[in-house]
Motif scaffolding. Structure first.
Motif, short mmCIF file in Angstrom:
data_model
loop_
_atom_site.label_atom_id
_atom_site.label_comp_id
_atom_site.label_asym_id
_atom_site.label_seq_id
_atom_site.Cartn_x
_atom_site.Cartn_y
_atom_site.Cartn_z
N ALA A 23 41.32 37.96 33.98
CA ALA A 23 40.03 37.67 34.60
C ALA A 23 38.88 38.31 33.83
N LEU A 24 39.03 39.56 33.44
CA LEU A 24 37.97 40.24 32.71
C LEU A 24 37.72 39.61 31.34
N THR A 25 38.78 39.20 30.67
CA THR A 25 38.63 38.57 29.35
C THR A 25 37.83 37.27 29.47
N PHE A 26 38.19 36.43 30.41
CA PHE A 26 37.49 35.15 30.55
C PHE A 26 36.10 35.32 31.17
N ALA A 27 35.91 36.34 32.00
CA ALA A 27 34.57 36.61 32.53
C ALA A 27 33.65 37.02 31.39
N VAL A 69 51.24 29.84 35.56
CA VAL A 69 50.16 29.23 36.32
C VAL A 69 49.30 30.30 36.98
N THR A 70 49.91 31.39 37.43
CA THR A 70 49.10 32.45 38.06
C THR A 70 48.17 33.11 37.05
N ASP A 71 48.60 33.19 35.80
CA ASP A 71 47.71 33.72 34.75
C ASP A 71 46.54 32.76 34.53
N LEU A 72 46.82 31.45 34.58
CA LEU A 72 45.76 30.46 34.44
C LEU A 72 44.76 30.59 35.59
N VAL A 73 45.25 30.81 36.79
CA VAL A 73 44.35 31.01 37.93
C VAL A 73 43.48 32.25 37.70
N ALA A 74 44.08 33.33 37.21
CA ALA A 74 43.30 34.54 36.92
C ALA A 74 42.25 34.26 35.85
N ASP A 75 42.62 33.47 34.83
CA ASP A 75 41.64 33.07 33.79
C ASP A 75 40.47 32.33 34.42
N VAL A 81 33.66 34.22 37.65
CA VAL A 81 32.94 35.51 37.71
C VAL A 81 31.90 35.58 36.60
N GLY A 82 32.26 35.17 35.40
CA GLY A 82 31.30 35.16 34.29
C GLY A 82 30.13 34.24 34.55
N TRP A 83 30.41 33.07 35.12
CA TRP A 83 29.35 32.11 35.43
C TRP A 83 28.42 32.65 36.51
N PHE A 84 29.00 33.19 37.60
CA PHE A 84 28.17 33.75 38.67
C PHE A 84 27.37 34.94 38.18
N GLY A 85 27.97 35.77 37.34
CA GLY A 85 27.23 36.90 36.77
C GLY A 85 26.05 36.44 35.94
#
Length: 107
Positions: A23-27, A69-75, A81-85
């Motif tokens: 999540a942090l990487t893709f954010a 798939v759960t990693d994809l969801v986290a991505d 999160v990046g978009w909202f930020g």
């Protein structure tokens, strides 16, 4: 990072730290691309495709990695999160000195 061999890290009961990393990487990727003024639609399409492609590549082409798939969801959570930020910052909700900006009555 997405294609490196799996490295074991610390374990925290009840939390999958690899999901936090995804999540942090893709954010960060989404937020910095948007702050660089890359068109938002292009950013969202490219990072979403990158997230899906990275999991597929890990699953089918890297024997030491697995696509999940759960990693994809986290991505994708990271993309959101990046978009909202970016939206929060770009709407002037935070001034340059870190103080909360006053809303513009014309907005």
């Amino acid at each position: 990072m997405l294609y490196a061999p799996r490295v074991s890290g610390p374990e925290v009961p009840g939390i999958r730290l690899d999901w936090v990393g995804h999540a942090l990487t893709f954010a960060a990727l989404t937020f910095t691309a948007l702050m660089a003024r890359v068109p938002p639609a292009l950013v969202l399409v490219l990072v979403t495709v990158d997230a899906a492609a990275s999991e597929a590549i890990q699953h089918w082409f890297l024997p030491e990695r697995t696509g999940d798939v759960t990693d994809l969801v986290a991505d994708l959570v990271g993309v959101a999160v990046g978009w909202f930020g970016w939206r929060w910052v770009s709407r002037g909700m935070v001034s340059r000195d870190g103080e909360r900006a006053r809303p513009d009555p014309g907005r």
